[in-house]
Design a protein around this motif. Structure first.
Motif, PDB file in Angstrom:
ATOM      1  N   VAL A  98       0.862  -1.182   0.000  1.00 20.82           N
ATOM      2  CA  VAL A  98       0.000   0.000   0.000  1.00 20.82           C
ATOM      3  C   VAL A  98       0.898   1.231   0.000  1.00 20.82           C
ATOM      4  CG1 VAL A  98      -1.756   1.300   1.251  1.00 20.82           C
ATOM      5  CG2 VAL A  98      -1.782  -1.207   1.311  1.00 20.82           C
ATOM      6  N   ASN A  99       0.829   2.023  -1.073  1.00 21.45           N
ATOM      7  CA  ASN A  99       1.625   3.255  -1.159  1.00 21.45           C
ATOM      8  C   ASN A  99       0.853   4.403  -0.533  1.00 21.45           C
ATOM      9  OD1 ASN A  99       2.339   1.630  -3.921  1.00 21.45           O
ATOM     10  ND2 ASN A  99       4.118   2.649  -3.072  1.00 21.45           N
ATOM     11  N   VAL A 100       1.510   5.127   0.354  1.00 24.11           N
ATOM     12  CA  VAL A 100       0.866   6.224   1.078  1.00 24.11           C
ATOM     13  C   VAL A 100       1.753   7.459   1.059  1.00 24.11           C
ATOM     14  CG1 VAL A 100      -0.037   6.974   3.310  1.00 24.11           C
ATOM     15  CG2 VAL A 100      -0.347   4.621   2.607  1.00 24.11           C
ATOM     16  N   ASP A 101       1.127   8.617   0.879  1.00 26.21           N
ATOM     17  CA  ASP A 101       1.828   9.889   1.011  1.00 26.21           C
ATOM     18  C   ASP A 101       1.855  10.250   2.492  1.00 26.21           C
ATOM     19  OD1 ASP A 101       2.800  12.453   1.048  1.00 26.21           O
ATOM     20  OD2 ASP A 101       1.281  13.283  -0.310  1.00 26.21           O
ATOM     21  N   PRO A 102       3.038  10.287   3.129  1.00 21.42           N
ATOM     22  CA  PRO A 102       3.084  10.574   4.567  1.00 21.42           C
ATOM     23  C   PRO A 102       2.625  11.979   4.925  1.00 21.42           C
ATOM     24  CG  PRO A 102       5.287  10.569   3.636  1.00 21.42           C
ATOM     25  CD  PRO A 102       4.373  10.063   2.560  1.00 21.42           C
ATOM     26  N   ASN A 103       2.549  12.862   3.918  1.00 19.34           N
ATOM     27  CA  ASN A 103       2.055  14.211   4.185  1.00 19.34           C
ATOM     28  C   ASN A 103       0.543  14.214   4.419  1.00 19.34           C
ATOM     29  OD1 ASN A 103       4.570  15.622   3.904  1.00 19.34           O
ATOM     30  ND2 ASN A 103       4.432  15.289   1.688  1.00 19.34           N
ATOM     31  N   ASP A 104      -0.125  13.156   3.955  1.00 17.45           N
ATOM     32  CA  ASP A 104      -1.545  12.985   4.257  1.00 17.45           C
ATOM     33  C   ASP A 104      -1.604  12.194   5.556  1.00 17.45           C
ATOM     34  OD1 ASP A 104      -4.215  12.317   4.451  1.00 17.45           O
ATOM     35  OD2 ASP A 104      -4.451  11.834   2.331  1.00 17.45           O
ATOM     36  N   HIS A 105      -1.524  12.905   6.664  1.00 16.01           N
ATOM     37  CA  HIS A 105      -1.341  12.271   7.973  1.00 16.01           C
ATOM     38  C   HIS A 105      -2.440  11.267   8.290  1.00 16.01           C
ATOM     39  CE1 HIS A 105       0.268  11.957  12.034  1.00 16.01           C
ATOM     40  NE2 HIS A 105      -0.972  12.037  12.494  1.00 16.01           N
ATOM     41  N   ALA A 106      -3.681  11.643   8.045  1.00 12.86           N
ATOM     42  CA  ALA A 106      -4.798  10.768   8.375  1.00 12.86           C
ATOM     43  C   ALA A 106      -4.726   9.465   7.594  1.00 12.86           C
ATOM     44  CB  ALA A 106      -6.125  11.485   8.110  1.00 12.86           C
ATOM     45  N   ALA A 107      -4.424   9.567   6.304  1.00  8.52           N
ATOM     46  CA  ALA A 107      -4.333   8.373   5.463  1.00  8.52           C
ATOM     47  C   ALA A 107      -3.155   7.497   5.883  1.00  8.52           C
ATOM     48  CB  ALA A 107      -4.198   8.771   3.998  1.00  8.52           C
ATOM     49  N   PHE A 108      -2.058   8.138   6.261  1.00  3.74           N
ATOM     50  CA  PHE A 108      -0.865   7.413   6.691  1.00  3.74           C
ATOM     51  C   PHE A 108      -1.163   6.615   7.963  1.00  3.74           C
ATOM     52  CE2 PHE A 108       3.827   7.949   8.178  1.00  3.74           C
ATOM     53  CZ  PHE A 108       4.118   6.661   7.736  1.00  3.74           C
ATOM     54  N   VAL A 109      -1.750   7.288   8.930  1.00  4.81           N
ATOM     55  CA  VAL A 109      -2.082   6.623  10.201  1.00  4.81           C
ATOM     56  C   VAL A 109      -3.084   5.489   9.967  1.00  4.81           C
ATOM     57  CG1 VAL A 109      -3.175   6.945  12.454  1.00  4.81           C
ATOM     58  CG2 VAL A 109      -1.527   8.632  11.608  1.00  4.81           C
ATOM     59  N   ALA A 110      -4.071   5.724   9.126  1.00  4.00           N
ATOM     60  CA  ALA A 110      -5.081   4.699   8.831  1.00  4.00           C
ATOM     61  C   ALA A 110      -4.430   3.472   8.197  1.00  4.00           C
ATOM     62  CB  ALA A 110      -6.154   5.271   7.912  1.00  4.00           C
ATOM     63  N   ALA A 111      -3.472   3.702   7.304  1.00  2.82           N
ATOM     64  CA  ALA A 111      -2.798   2.590   6.637  1.00  2.82           C
ATOM     65  C   ALA A 111      -1.971   1.781   7.631  1.00  2.82           C
ATOM     66  CB  ALA A 111      -1.916   3.115   5.509  1.00  2.82           C
ATOM     67  N   LEU A 112      -1.329   2.467   8.557  1.00  2.00           N
ATOM     68  CA  LEU A 112      -0.510   1.776   9.561  1.00  2.00           C
ATOM     69  C   LEU A 112      -1.361   0.893  10.470  1.00  2.00           C
ATOM     70  CD1 LEU A 112       1.943   4.651  10.631  1.00  2.00           C
ATOM     71  CD2 LEU A 112       2.525   2.607   9.308  1.00  2.00           C
ATOM     72  N   LYS A 113      -2.608   1.285  10.685  1.00  5.52           N
ATOM     73  CA  LYS A 113      -3.496   0.549  11.589  1.00  5.52           C
ATOM     74  C   LYS A 113      -3.725  -0.891  11.134  1.00  5.52           C
ATOM     75  CE  LYS A 113      -4.992   3.636  14.738  1.00  5.52           C
ATOM     76  NZ  LYS A 113      -3.939   4.661  14.606  1.00  5.52           N
ATOM     77  N   THR A 114      -3.671  -1.126   9.814  1.00  7.10           N
ATOM     78  CA  THR A 114      -3.958  -2.467   9.291  1.00  7.10           C
ATOM     79  C   THR A 114      -2.732  -3.125   8.660  1.00  7.10           C
ATOM     80  OG1 THR A 114      -4.697  -1.510   7.184  1.00  7.10           O
ATOM     81  CG2 THR A 114      -6.378  -1.883   8.881  1.00  7.10           C
ATOM     82  N   ALA A 115      -1.568  -2.544   8.864  1.00  7.78           N
ATOM     83  CA  ALA A 115      -0.353  -3.043   8.218  1.00  7.78           C
ATOM     84  C   ALA A 115       0.418  -4.008   9.114  1.00  7.78           C
ATOM     85  CB  ALA A 115       0.545  -1.880   7.825  1.00  7.78           C
ATOM     86  N   ASP A 116       1.163  -4.900   8.469  1.00  9.67           N
ATOM     87  CA  ASP A 116       2.097  -5.778   9.181  1.00  9.67           C
ATOM     88  C   ASP A 116       3.480  -5.141   9.257  1.00  9.67           C
ATOM     89  OD1 ASP A 116       0.552  -8.467   9.484  1.00  9.67           O
ATOM     90  OD2 ASP A 116       0.218  -7.876   7.396  1.00  9.67           O
ATOM     91  N   GLY A 117       3.789  -4.297   8.283  1.00  9.33           N
ATOM     92  CA  GLY A 117       5.089  -3.646   8.256  1.00  9.33           C
ATOM     93  C   GLY A 117       5.024  -2.356   7.469  1.00  9.33           C
ATOM     94  N   ALA A 118       6.085  -1.537   7.578  1.00 13.24           N
ATOM     95  CA  ALA A 118       6.149  -0.282   6.835  1.00 13.24           C
ATOM     96  C   ALA A 118       7.599   0.032   6.515  1.00 13.24           C
ATOM     97  CB  ALA A 118       5.517   0.857   7.633  1.00 13.24           C
ATOM     98  N   ILE A 119       7.796   0.718   5.381  1.00 13.39           N
ATOM     99  CA  ILE A 119       9.140   1.083   4.942  1.00 13.39           C
ATOM    100  C   ILE A 119       9.133   2.506   4.403  1.00 13.39           C
ATOM    101  CG2 ILE A 119       8.708   0.020   2.684  1.00 13.39           C
ATOM    102  CD1 ILE A 119      11.710  -0.585   2.503  1.00 13.39           C
ATOM    103  N   GLY A 120      10.168   3.284   4.769  1.00 10.39           N
ATOM    104  CA  GLY A 120      10.273   4.661   4.303  1.00 10.39           C
ATOM    105  C   GLY A 120      11.411   5.362   4.994  1.00 10.39           C
ATOM    106  N   ALA A 121      11.384   6.686   4.972  1.00 12.22           N
ATOM    107  CA  ALA A 121      12.454   7.470   5.589  1.00 12.22           C
ATOM    108  C   ALA A 121      11.999   8.907   5.776  1.00 12.22           C
ATOM    109  CB  ALA A 121      13.717   7.436   4.723  1.00 12.22           C
ATOM    110  N   SER A 122      12.719   9.603   6.666  1.00 15.07           N
ATOM    111  CA  SER A 122      12.575  11.059   6.855  1.00 15.07           C
ATOM    112  C   SER A 122      11.202  11.492   7.342  1.00 15.07           C
ATOM    113  CB  SER A 122      12.910  11.799   5.543  1.00 15.07           C
ATOM    114  OG  SER A 122      14.184  11.418   5.077  1.00 15.07           O
ATOM    115  N   VAL A 123      10.480  10.590   7.993  1.00 17.24           N
ATOM    116  CA  VAL A 123       9.165  10.928   8.545  1.00 17.24           C
ATOM    117  C   VAL A 123       9.120  10.442   9.986  1.00 17.24           C
ATOM    118  CG1 VAL A 123       6.686  10.537   8.404  1.00 17.24           C
ATOM    119  CG2 VAL A 123       8.026  10.778   6.301  1.00 17.24           C
ATOM    120  N   LYS A 124       8.718  11.302  10.889  1.00 14.74           N
ATOM    121  CA  LYS A 124       8.615  10.924  12.292  1.00 14.74           C
ATOM    122  C   LYS A 124       7.382  10.056  12.507  1.00 14.74           C
ATOM    123  CE  LYS A 124       9.453  12.928  16.838  1.00 14.74           C
ATOM    124  NZ  LYS A 124      10.805  12.343  16.887  1.00 14.74           N
TER     125      LYS A 124
END
Length: 322
Positions: free
Chosen positions: A26-52
């Motif tokens: 699932v590709n997510v724009d981390p600048n869309d905070h709500a969408a990013f958080v929602a995606a993390l809620k159902t994920a097993d893992g995540a990969i990226g950089a430069s985002v707190k």
């Protein structure tokens, strides 16, 4: 059943294909905070950089088992919180060592020989005759380099300094680096002695509670007036206001900086207008080859962590038992 992975940074196509072969992506724009958080809620893992990624962002993410950062630094994460939750954090410490050390040495040379300042001076049309002392820099060869933190990158910088430029290498570290002492003649000293004796002071430490503000007004006063500070580690390891003051009043000669307290560097930062500062946009490992290798390494770290086969590049091994 395939795992679900959130990708929050653009990846080379073949590396994303590798992830898709092993998981649902699932590709997510981390600048869309709500969408990013929602995606993390159902994920097993995540990969990226430069985002707190803060604890509240993964609250309720009960499936989340691994996070993979495409970097050596991991100050964007609350490691203790991840460990409590049993979430493994992985990073990419080895593949970027040499390119980052190249950047560090580029800062040393550029600062000493005033490369950026004088290149701009030529482009602005000021070169009308043979140069005089107003354009002179200082030697690098044979000088003393003090490295604060002699780990992988610090060791690679020491190798360049000692073998390539016949520099005397001093270092501070939590433990002795016997290899650097044997191969490069590096000498372990206390921070105060390193600051007092070094012509170039190079920071190569991670950002922790202990290293935040490590170099402040008192430390800068202990440096030689002719010394140059090099920082390609993390911006907050240096008290930026104190550094600006030291550069203004001649406490030290100059600075070569690839990292800052706030990034991107604000347009009104006094550092931008200072001729005795070389400022880079956090390019430490930014080569095509290295960034590709980092992305590949991070992807393999994530899949390995989710499959339970990863044995290296783990930040918080205690999470494995949870």
């Amino acid at each position: 059943m395939k795992k679900t992975i959130v990708v929050y940074k653009a990846l080379p196509s073949e590396i994303e294909a590798y992830l898709r072969k092993n998981a649902d992506v699932v590709n997510v724009d981390p600048n869309d905070h709500a969408a990013f958080v929602a995606a993390l809620k159902t994920a097993d893992g995540a990969i990226g950089a430069s985002v707190k990624i803060t604890p509240d962002m993964i609250e309720g993410a009960t499936k989340l088992k691994a996070l993979s950062t495409i970097s050596v630094g991991y100050d964007q994460f609350d490691v203790d919180d991840l460990t409590r939750r049993g979430i493994v954090l992985t990073h990419t410490p080895d593949v970027l060592t040499e390119s980052t050390a190249d950047t560090v040495f580029a800062l040393i040379l550029a600062s000493a020989r005033r490369v950026v300042e004088l290149a701009e001076w030529v482009k602005e049309g000021h070169w009308k005759s043979s140069i005089g002392e107003a354009c002179f820099g200082v030697d690098v060869q044979g000088k003393t380099l003090g490295i604060v933190g002699l780990g992988r990158i610090g060791g690679a910088v020491a190798r360049r300094a000692a073998l390539g430029f016949r520099m005397n290498v001093l270092y501070t570290n939590r433990s002795a680096n016997e290899q650097a002492e044997k191969e490069f003649g590096a000498k372990r000293v206390g921070l105060d002695e390193l600051l007092a004796q070094s012509d170039f002071v190079c920071l190569q430490v991670p950002l922790t509670q202990q290293t935040r503000g490590l170099i402040g007004a008192n430390e800068l006063k202990k440096m030689k007036p002719s010394a140059i500070l090099i920082n390609a580690s993390r911006g907050p390891t240096v008290d930026e206001s104190a550094l600006i003051e030291a550069l203004k009043n001649g406490t030290i000669r100059g600075a070569g900086l690839d990292v800052f307290e706030q990034e991107p560097l604000p347009a009104d930062s006094p550092l931008i207008a200072m001729k005795n500062v070389v400022a880079l946009p956090h390019i430490g490992s930014a080569t095509h080859e290295t960034r590709h290798a980092m992305a590949r390494n991070a992807a393999e770290n994530l899949i390995g962590a989710l499959e339970g086969t990863l044995t290296q590049n783990i930040v918080n091994r205690d999470a494995l038992g949870r």
